[in-house]
Design a protein around this motif. Sequence first.
Motif, PDB file in Angstrom:
ATOM      1  N   THR A  35       0.830  -1.212   0.000  1.00  4.24           N
ATOM      2  CA  THR A  35       0.000   0.000   0.000  1.00  4.24           C
ATOM      3  C   THR A  35       0.864   1.262   0.000  1.00  4.24           C
ATOM      4  O   THR A  35       0.497   2.265  -0.616  1.00  4.24           O
ATOM      5  N   GLY A  36       2.019   1.206   0.668  1.00  8.72           N
ATOM      6  CA  GLY A  36       2.931   2.349   0.633  1.00  8.72           C
ATOM      7  C   GLY A  36       3.452   2.601  -0.767  1.00  8.72           C
ATOM      8  O   GLY A  36       3.504   3.748  -1.226  1.00  8.72           O
ATOM      9  N   ALA A  37       3.821   1.524  -1.479  1.00  2.30           N
ATOM     10  CA  ALA A  37       4.312   1.653  -2.854  1.00  2.30           C
ATOM     11  C   ALA A  37       3.217   2.187  -3.775  1.00  2.30           C
ATOM     12  O   ALA A  37       3.471   3.040  -4.642  1.00  2.30           O
ATOM     13  N   LEU A  38       1.996   1.707  -3.595  1.00  2.00           N
ATOM     14  CA  LEU A  38       0.882   2.180  -4.421  1.00  2.00           C
ATOM     15  C   LEU A  38       0.568   3.652  -4.138  1.00  2.00           C
ATOM     16  O   LEU A  38       0.208   4.405  -5.053  1.00  2.00           O
ATOM     17  N   ALA A  39       0.728   4.074  -2.887  1.00  2.00           N
ATOM     18  CA  ALA A  39       0.509   5.485  -2.540  1.00  2.00           C
ATOM     19  C   ALA A  39       1.547   6.374  -3.209  1.00  2.00           C
ATOM     20  O   ALA A  39       1.221   7.447  -3.731  1.00  2.00           O
ATOM     21  N   ARG A  52       0.289  12.069  -9.874  1.00  2.00           N
ATOM     22  CA  ARG A  52      -0.532  13.215  -9.471  1.00  2.00           C
ATOM     23  C   ARG A  52      -2.011  12.844  -9.347  1.00  2.00           C
ATOM     24  O   ARG A  52      -2.903  13.678  -9.512  1.00  2.00           O
ATOM     25  N   ASP A  53      -2.247  11.594  -9.033  1.00  2.00           N
ATOM     26  CA  ASP A  53      -3.600  11.127  -8.717  1.00  2.00           C
ATOM     27  C   ASP A  53      -3.733  11.198  -7.196  1.00  2.00           C
ATOM     28  O   ASP A  53      -3.583  10.203  -6.487  1.00  2.00           O
ATOM     29  N   TRP A  57      -4.801   5.255  -0.617  1.00  2.00           N
ATOM     30  CA  TRP A  57      -3.796   4.235  -0.303  1.00  2.00           C
ATOM     31  C   TRP A  57      -3.058   4.558   0.993  1.00  2.00           C
ATOM     32  O   TRP A  57      -2.709   3.655   1.752  1.00  2.00           O
ATOM     33  N   MET A  58      -2.842   5.836   1.250  1.00  2.00           N
ATOM     34  CA  MET A  58      -2.197   6.216   2.507  1.00  2.00           C
ATOM     35  C   MET A  58      -3.111   5.930   3.693  1.00  2.00           C
ATOM     36  O   MET A  58      -2.643   5.533   4.771  1.00  2.00           O
ATOM     37  N   MET A  59      -4.399   6.116   3.508  1.00  2.00           N
ATOM     38  CA  MET A  59      -5.345   5.804   4.587  1.00  2.00           C
ATOM     39  C   MET A  59      -5.360   4.304   4.859  1.00  2.00           C
ATOM     40  O   MET A  59      -5.384   3.868   6.018  1.00  2.00           O
TER      41      MET A  59
END
Length: 231
Positions: A127-131, A138-139, A146-148
């Motif tokens: 999830t960190g990588a996806l964030a 810039r999405d 993802w950060m949540m």
Amino acid sequence: MTAKSGVRRSVRRGWLLLATAVVGGTALVVPYVLLDVGASRIQVRSEAHWILLLVHIFTAAVALVLGPLQFIPALRARRRLHRAVGRAYLLAGVLPAGLTGIPVALLAEHVLTRVGLLIPAVGWLVTGALAVRAARRRDFAAHRAWMMRNYALTFLAVTSRIVVPLLLLAQFPFIGAMYGGSVPAAVDMTIPIGQWLGWIINLTIMEFVLRRERTRAIPEERAVAGSAQRA
């Protein structure tokens, strides 16, 4: 609910989350501050295991405390500060805690603990990588989501410590039948269940929050689109 009241609620929730994280982070690191292996709450198998555990504990505490700062509107509005906190959260917290969390999970004695901690450790990194990828594209909506989810996994350290005592209280009348009257046995069996429930509960709540936000955003988007068409 007006926009101002919504912002005030976000501020209150952000500071409440931060206060809870500080308390939880303190409880997490206190047994390890003196670097006394005898005080460890986890059975250590070797010196390497001990070092991995220490790195995991202290960097997880960093992530736990820094995470809420990303969701406080006043701090999020300051882009440079928000970016710096986010990088510190990921690079000084999530990344080392996740990387060390994998071997620490695999070295756990209980199979249920191994799997229950391995899944969120890997999920932390994914999830960190996806964030990060979403931010680079810039999405920012996807980045925030993802950060949540990522912080929901971080908050496992707090939720599990709440769930385990509640489960023990619920089982207390049945300890004699279930564990032969042994409270330590009840604790040993309940902790892995609490660890599983910690991240499952957190991710479930976070997905509910994200879905509710998306549902509320649809009428607003349609109203904006309608205004643009009439103009």
